[in-house]
Design a protein around this motif. Structure first.
Motif, PDB file in Angstrom:
ATOM      1  N   UNK A  41     -34.423   2.858  19.487  1.00 55.27           N
ATOM      2  CA  UNK A  41     -35.889   2.850  19.395  1.00 55.27           C
ATOM      3  C   UNK A  41     -36.537   2.981  20.768  1.00 55.27           C
ATOM      4  N   UNK A  42     -35.769   2.829  21.846  1.00 54.72           N
ATOM      5  CA  UNK A  42     -36.321   2.936  23.193  1.00 54.72           C
ATOM      6  C   UNK A  42     -36.669   4.361  23.592  1.00 54.72           C
ATOM      7  N   UNK A  43     -35.822   5.321  23.217  1.00 52.14           N
ATOM      8  CA  UNK A  43     -36.127   6.711  23.547  1.00 52.14           C
ATOM      9  C   UNK A  43     -37.430   7.181  22.910  1.00 52.14           C
ATOM     10  N   UNK A  44     -37.638   6.929  21.625  1.00 53.03           N
ATOM     11  CA  UNK A  44     -38.928   7.345  21.048  1.00 53.03           C
ATOM     12  C   UNK A  44     -40.126   6.647  21.707  1.00 53.03           C
ATOM     13  N   UNK A  45     -39.971   5.383  22.078  1.00 54.32           N
ATOM     14  CA  UNK A  45     -41.068   4.671  22.743  1.00 54.32           C
ATOM     15  C   UNK A  45     -41.355   5.301  24.105  1.00 54.32           C
ATOM     16  N   UNK A  46     -40.309   5.588  24.869  1.00 56.55           N
ATOM     17  CA  UNK A  46     -40.478   6.212  26.180  1.00 56.55           C
ATOM     18  C   UNK A  46     -41.127   7.586  26.038  1.00 56.55           C
ATOM     19  N   UNK A  47     -40.669   8.359  25.071  1.00 58.26           N
ATOM     20  CA  UNK A  47     -41.230   9.689  24.836  1.00 58.26           C
ATOM     21  C   UNK A  47     -42.711   9.576  24.478  1.00 58.26           C
ATOM     22  N   UNK A  48     -43.041   8.645  23.590  1.00 58.28           N
ATOM     23  CA  UNK A  48     -44.430   8.458  23.176  1.00 58.28           C
ATOM     24  C   UNK A  48     -45.314   8.056  24.362  1.00 58.28           C
ATOM     25  N   UNK A  49     -44.861   7.120  25.174  1.00 58.67           N
ATOM     26  CA  UNK A  49     -45.648   6.703  26.331  1.00 58.67           C
ATOM     27  C   UNK A  49     -45.805   7.846  27.330  1.00 58.67           C
ATOM     28  N   UNK A  50     -44.764   8.646  27.514  1.00 57.02           N
ATOM     29  CA  UNK A  50     -44.863   9.792  28.423  1.00 57.02           C
ATOM     30  C   UNK A  50     -45.918  10.776  27.929  1.00 57.02           C
ATOM     31  N   UNK A  51     -45.909  11.054  26.649  1.00 60.60           N
ATOM     32  CA  UNK A  51     -46.883  11.999  26.084  1.00 60.60           C
ATOM     33  C   UNK A  51     -48.298  11.426  26.129  1.00 60.60           C
ATOM     34  N   UNK A  52     -48.459  10.143  25.868  1.00 62.31           N
ATOM     35  CA  UNK A  52     -49.779   9.518  25.959  1.00 62.31           C
ATOM     36  C   UNK A  52     -50.309   9.568  27.387  1.00 62.31           C
ATOM     37  N   UNK A  53     -49.423   9.314  28.346  1.00 63.53           N
ATOM     38  CA  UNK A  53     -49.823   9.357  29.744  1.00 63.53           C
ATOM     39  C   UNK A  53     -50.236  10.771  30.138  1.00 63.53           C
ATOM     40  N   UNK A  54     -49.447  11.756  29.726  1.00 63.29           N
ATOM     41  CA  UNK A  54     -49.782  13.136  30.043  1.00 63.29           C
ATOM     42  C   UNK A  54     -51.137  13.523  29.448  1.00 63.29           C
ATOM     43  N   UNK A  55     -51.376  13.096  28.251  1.00 65.63           N
ATOM     44  CA  UNK A  55     -52.595  13.485  27.540  1.00 65.63           C
ATOM     45  C   UNK A  55     -53.833  12.794  28.108  1.00 65.63           C
TER      46      UNK A  55
END
Length: 187
Positions: free
Chosen positions: A45-59
């Motif tokens: 579940x850590x990879x999806x959380x990291x991916x989500x936070x990265x995309x939120x930060x980019x956006x």
């Protein structure tokens, strides 16, 4: 009628003391394998959380739409975002392990290895102690600026002491012991 056959039992057999009363500390290898298994669960579940936070930060911070970047690009975000990500990951970790921790003092890895968390007198620790003192402490350590990573290493290396207890065990007044099915789990 002296006894009601339909009455609930007087005590839960899972909460009884062990047959011999012995509390046997878990081996270091058992704790390592259990921690490794818990790490694999956390990665799931850590990879999806990291991916989500990265995309939120980019956006929202960088102003870049996620489709303009590669799926593997990790933004360089600050302490606030890292702390928020760690908090979400911690909540997910607790949610995944809640049932086992609250019933038997085990995580998934500890369940596989037949070991469990116990107080120093062999009882099941309260969930508040597990959440705040044991796991909360362990998750806050790496976030301490400058010294956090070193404290995390010290936490883990303390397992090589005579009592086989990590720093988070001392903070929470717990130990990890062998578990034999219906053994000690009184609260």
């Amino acid at each position: 009628m002296s006894e009601n056959p339909y009455a609930s039992p007087a005590s839960d057999p899972l909460l009884e003391l062990p047959f011999d009363g012995a509390i046997v500390p878990a081996e270091r290898g058992e704790r390592f394998v259990a921690s490794f298994i818990d790490g694999l669960v956390a990665v799931a579940f850590g990879f999806p959380i990291t991916w989500l936070f990265a995309k939120l930060h980019q956006r929202f911070v960088d102003g870049v739409t996620p489709s303009e970047t590669s799926w593997y690009e990790q933004p360089d975000y600050g302490y606030g975002w890292s702390t928020a990500e760690a908090l979400v990951a911690f909540v997910c970790f607790i949610a995944v392990h809640w049932i086992f921790l609250s019933r038997t003092g085990q995580t998934i890895g500890k369940k596989v290895m037949n070991i469990r968390i116990a107080t120093m007198d062999g009882k099941r620790p309260p969930m508040s102690d597990l959440l705040l003192k044991r796991y909360g402490f362990g998750n806050i350590l790496p976030l301490v600026p400058v010294v956090g990573p070193y404290l995390s290493v010290i936490d883990v290396l303390m397992i090589f002491g005579k009592q086989r207890r990590c720093l988070h065990d001392f903070v929470a007044a717990t130990q990890v012991v062998k578990f034999r099915g219906g053994d000690v789990i009184p609260s």
